[in-house]
Design an enzyme around this catalytic site. Sequence first.
Site, PDB file in Angstrom:
ATOM      1  N   ASP A  58      75.877 -26.232  36.525  1.00 11.85           N
ATOM      2  CA  ASP A  58      76.512 -27.150  35.633  1.00 11.85           C
ATOM      3  C   ASP A  58      76.061 -28.335  35.390  1.00 11.85           C
ATOM      4  OD1 ASP A  58      76.913 -28.202  38.153  1.00 11.85           O
ATOM      5  OD2 ASP A  58      79.157 -28.081  38.196  1.00 11.85           O
ATOM      6  N   SER A  59      74.865 -28.813  35.967  1.00 15.80           N
ATOM      7  CA  SER A  59      74.228 -29.848  35.297  1.00 15.80           C
ATOM      8  C   SER A  59      74.038 -29.650  34.005  1.00 15.80           C
ATOM      9  CB  SER A  59      72.784 -30.183  36.336  1.00 15.80           C
ATOM     10  OG  SER A  59      72.188 -28.704  36.253  1.00 15.80           O
ATOM     11  N   ASP A  97      76.602 -21.168  37.925  1.00 14.28           N
ATOM     12  CA  ASP A  97      77.339 -22.043  38.626  1.00 14.28           C
ATOM     13  C   ASP A  97      78.802 -22.068  38.183  1.00 14.28           C
ATOM     14  OD1 ASP A  97      77.324 -24.110  40.659  1.00 14.28           O
ATOM     15  OD2 ASP A  97      76.175 -25.653  39.400  1.00 14.28           O
ATOM     16  N   LYS A 127      77.494 -19.457  42.299  1.00 11.64           N
ATOM     17  CA  LYS A 127      77.645 -20.603  43.129  1.00 11.64           C
ATOM     18  C   LYS A 127      78.726 -21.363  43.225  1.00 11.64           C
ATOM     19  CE  LYS A 127      74.868 -24.451  42.457  1.00 11.64           C
ATOM     20  NZ  LYS A 127      76.061 -25.580  42.833  1.00 11.64           N
ATOM     21  N   GLU A 129      80.739 -25.089  44.931  1.00 10.85           N
ATOM     22  CA  GLU A 129      80.790 -26.099  45.756  1.00 10.85           C
ATOM     23  C   GLU A 129      81.807 -26.225  46.801  1.00 10.85           C
ATOM     24  OE1 GLU A 129      80.538 -29.740  43.406  1.00 10.85           O
ATOM     25  OE2 GLU A 129      78.698 -28.884  42.294  1.00 10.85           O
ATOM     26  N   GLU A 196      72.509 -30.367  49.516  1.00 10.90           N
ATOM     27  CA  GLU A 196      72.102 -31.494  48.372  1.00 10.90           C
ATOM     28  C   GLU A 196      72.310 -32.719  49.136  1.00 10.90           C
ATOM     29  OE1 GLU A 196      73.649 -31.185  44.423  1.00 10.90           O
ATOM     30  OE2 GLU A 196      72.811 -33.055  43.896  1.00 10.90           O
TER      31      GLU A 196
END
Length: 292
Positions: A58-59, A97, A127, A129, A196
Amino acid sequence: MSTPAPVFTPAPARKKVTTLTFRQKKERGEPISMLTAYDYPTAMIMDQAGVDAILVGDSLAMVVLGYENTLPVSMDEMLHHARAVARGAKSALLVGDMPFMSYQVSVEEAVRNAGRFLKEAGMDAVKLEGGHERAEAVRVITSAGIPVMGHIGLTPQSVHQLGGFRAQGKTALAAKRLLEDALILEDAGCFSLVLESVPARLARLISQRVSIPTIGIGAGSACDGQVLVTHDLLGLFDRFTPKFVKQYANLHNEMAHAFGEYIADVQTHSFPAAEHTVEMPNEEWDLLLKEL
Ligand code: KIV
């Protein structure tokens, strides 16, 4: 003219990387390489170069779409880019993501959105978070047959809660909580875990305590694998470069130089030259002139 890049030789054809490959690599102590990609050509090149996994991160929101943080990107935008990546990559494990608010509201939404990455975009895994608070979502998604990669430490979707993009786990208490989160996520069924921006010795400890592979970004060299945001590695994102990034190229400069040369060529009529131009046979041209 800048020096031409060395000729690229693709890695030999290889078997598809799977979550099983991830586990085997950890068992054998073989480091796992992961990079982000958001489009067809980049995915194709890194796949041919031999990367183990490609994360459609999602960057995307920041490095491609120009947002301040990762929060605004939508499921549909993520799927659009994930489909392009899937068309380009043949062997790497593909991880989609899950964007902000696609899995936090309810586990039903979480599993539905996770399923879209596999069903509509050709991803192999997703993925998401967060730590213990995501355990239920991880359980439900994995029980639907969808592999989940966890992500703890600096979790950019919580940037407002964390008070900025800052390293995590620097006190004994915070480090203990991260270790607990890692164990909970492993127990919930994650096949792998991104760490991270956490201290290197904490990342080492977590990597030793969990049996699933850890993938570090700003977490030192003792993780089972590494990931970088490709635009940082290539020097394409100039807003800021985190301390943990190693820049392998400066494509910003390369591109600016190429654009400048093109503009100058157009202004001086040096482009297009004869070799870039289509011609018609003389007799056809003469015929046209006669007609006119
Ligand atoms: O979105 C992303 O690129 C990521 C990596 C930083 C792991 O989550």
